[in-house]
Design a protein around this motif. Structure first.
Motif, short mmCIF file in Angstrom:
data_model
loop_
_atom_site.label_atom_id
_atom_site.label_comp_id
_atom_site.label_asym_id
_atom_site.label_seq_id
_atom_site.Cartn_x
_atom_site.Cartn_y
_atom_site.Cartn_z
N ILE A 147 0.83 -1.20 0.00
CA ILE A 147 0.00 0.00 0.00
C ILE A 147 0.87 1.26 0.00
CG2 ILE A 147 -1.67 1.32 1.38
CD1 ILE A 147 -2.88 -1.38 2.25
N GLY A 148 2.15 1.12 0.37
CA GLY A 148 3.04 2.27 0.43
C GLY A 148 3.56 2.75 -0.90
N GLY A 149 3.38 1.99 -1.99
CA GLY A 149 3.83 2.43 -3.31
C GLY A 149 5.25 2.01 -3.63
N VAL A 150 5.70 2.39 -4.82
CA VAL A 150 7.00 1.94 -5.32
C VAL A 150 8.16 2.41 -4.47
CG1 VAL A 150 7.27 3.88 -6.92
CG2 VAL A 150 8.43 1.73 -7.39
N LYS A 151 8.07 3.59 -3.88
CA LYS A 151 9.16 4.09 -3.06
C LYS A 151 9.37 3.19 -1.84
CE LYS A 151 10.72 7.96 -4.91
NZ LYS A 151 12.14 8.25 -5.13
N ARG A 152 8.27 2.85 -1.16
CA ARG A 152 8.40 1.98 0.00
C ARG A 152 8.88 0.60 -0.43
NH1 ARG A 152 3.40 1.43 4.05
NH2 ARG A 152 4.03 3.58 4.49
N ILE A 153 8.38 0.12 -1.57
CA ILE A 153 8.80 -1.18 -2.08
C ILE A 153 10.30 -1.17 -2.34
CG2 ILE A 153 8.62 -2.77 -4.04
CD1 ILE A 153 5.67 -1.92 -4.27
#
Length: 513
Positions: A201-207
């Protein structure tokens, strides 16, 4: 259901796909004058010097994001499966498809970086096969055909990465955890869903941030401990290496005189593991911030080396040097055992247990737990990467379709479909934990095969821009420059991001910034 999955698999993973993967790697290697060897130093340099921005991750983060999708159960259970059904020679063909596939990875990843775009909802870079299939020939009479082709690939990728592939990872993770600590698969399913829900749910940056921390650490730890086991059994190495090469070319009577199974399983599990040509690497490549598409193409080529030549080789030598293997004669565990190392317990099944018992031969009582922990991290990061790729292709589908909708509801459509995808992948993960290993792998192979067919045919048609990019990069390097890309100069159309990039750079130069 098992019979249906097996039948579909036989069609998709026919000899033709195996030959296509190998032939494409040979062709791109020759045409690029073996860039995977010539530019090895450049791969390392780009990892160290890579750029980043609020919209794009660094080259190293993009590598970690890519490796999070590549380094997973295929590196442990997949290698065991390849050896069990293709003999030790399958390991050689995994090496071969990795070496040749590094050039394939460059082509698809350079195209992914070349035709990337900026996500209007998040501001992050998006790209991949669907993007370059729809953009590269948009100015030609074939534009309509390739737009449909791009939609097909995007749909298949959402299906594969969002539904078919996650179950393989969660199944192997649940199997390893149960073998180490006797934890019910239902409990593993709940825990995996909670962790994954928080990250995706955090998006590509968190991934990317998550992958940057976890993947390098676990990959290095796994390789180091596997090498310790191999060194303890160093006396077996000459025979193991000889056995791999004899089996690879049908010269070992213990494994049969036919090399077809070694090639089939080596290529099949090699592509599953390193993903060269599958079309997954370009998604991570597109997320990177670089001044020239070739830079990230080289980084993704290096990812193939890390995955197969390092991690898979560590597993293969671990299993073979300790004798923790069995080889079956019909591509399934219900076949006759035609060779075995003699180390495995009678109840050991093909998959994580081969590696677990191999580790236990040196680290008594520790092997099962270490493999379980390794697979927890490897599998979770791989599933996260699958989600990112599925989301990217969903964005492509929704983004194209929403052009025909009322502008005010476009953002809402994007949010609703993204939420649906998140729910779907979490359900797939939970189901994979309780599914049978054979069905989970069959579903995963179908997903990999479908993507590989579509992407390899696509990059063979669209290869020209990638080689223009490579030539331009090499020319600038010869002049001692840090390569900066100019799509207009090379006559490349459809690269809208780079056209804007060039315009912005010209404005900065004019302003003296």
């Amino acid at each position: 259901m098992s019979e249906v999955l097996a039948s579909i698999n036989e069609v998709i993973w026919s000899d033709w796909l195996v030959y296509l993967c190998l032939a494409t790697g040979v062709y791109f290697s020759i045409r690029s004058r073996f860039l995977q060897v010539r530019h090895f130093k450049g791969m390392i340099q780009q990892l160290i010097r890579g750029e980043r921005s609020p919209s794009g991750v660094s080259s190293f983060q993009a590598l970690a994001l890519s490796l999070s999708g590549r380094v997973g159960t295929g590196n442990i259970a997949g290698v065991a499966t390849a050896i069990a059904f293709g003999g030790p020679g399958a390991l050689f063909w995994m090496w071969m498809v990795a070496f040749l596939g590094a050039s394939t990875s460059f082509v698809e990843s350079a195209l992914g970086q070349l035709y990337k775009t900026r996500d209007p909802l998040t501001g992050e870079y998006r790209g991949g096969p669907a993007y370059y299939l729809s953009r590269a020939l948009a100015h030609t009479k074939a534009a309509g055909f390739f737009k449909v082709y791009a939609y097909i690939f995007a749909f298949v990728t959402v299906l594969a990465c969002g539904v078919l592939l996650p179950g393989v990872q969660s199944n192997s993770m649940a199997t390893a955890i149960d073998g180490a600590w006797t934890v019910p698969s239902g409990v593993v399913a709940v825990g995996a869903v909670i962790i994954l829900a928080f990250v995706i749910i955090g998006g590509v940056k968190r991934i990317a941030n998550f992958a940057t921390i976890v993947v390098p650490f676990m990959a290095v730890a796994y390789i180091v401990l596997a090498l310790i086991v191999v060194f303890v059994n160093a006396a077996q190495l000459p025979e193991v290496i000889a056995m791999v090469f004899r089996s690879a070319f049908g010269m070992d009577s213990a494994f049969g005189a036919v090399i077809g199974l070694a090639v089939m399983w080596g290529v099949k599990r090699g592509v599953y593991s390193n993903e060269a040509g599958q079309g997954t690497g370009p998604h991570a490549a597109a997320a990177a911030e670089v001044s020239h598409p070739a830079k990230q193409g080289l980084v993704q080529s290096f990812a193939v080396y890390v995955d197969t030549l390092f991690v898979c080789s560590a597993t293969g030598f671990l299993i073979l040097s300790t004798g923790a293997y069995r080889v079956f004669d019909n591509g399934a565990e219900d076949g006759n055992v035609i060779a075995e190392g003699g180390m495995l317990s009678a109840t050991a099944t093909v998959g994580p247990q081969f590696a677990q018992e191999g580790f236990d031969s040196v680290f008594a009582g520790f092997g099962s737990s270490f493999i379980a922990v390794s697979l927890i991290f490897f599998c979770l990061t791989t599933i996260i990467a699958y989600y990112y790729m599925a989301e990217t292709n969903l964005r492509f589908i929704v983004g194209q379709a929403s052009k025909k909708l009322i502008p005010g509801i476009n953002a809402s459509v994007g949010r609703v479909t993204t939420m649906a995808l998140q729910i779907a992948i979490l359900v797939a993960v939970a189901y994979g934990c309780i599914n049978t290993a054979s069905d989970a792998w069959a579903m995963g192979d179908i997903g990999v095969g479908l993507m590989a067919w579509l992407n390899i045919i696509g990059i063979l048609i669209l290869q020209q821009p990638a080689f223009k990019v490579l030539k331009d990069y090499e020319q600038q390097k010869k002049l001692g420059l840090d390569p900066v890309f100019n799509s207009s100069k090379l006559g490349i159309t459809g690269a809208t991001f780079w056209e804007t990039y060039e315009s912005d750079r010209a404005k900065r130069d004019t302003a003296g910034v």
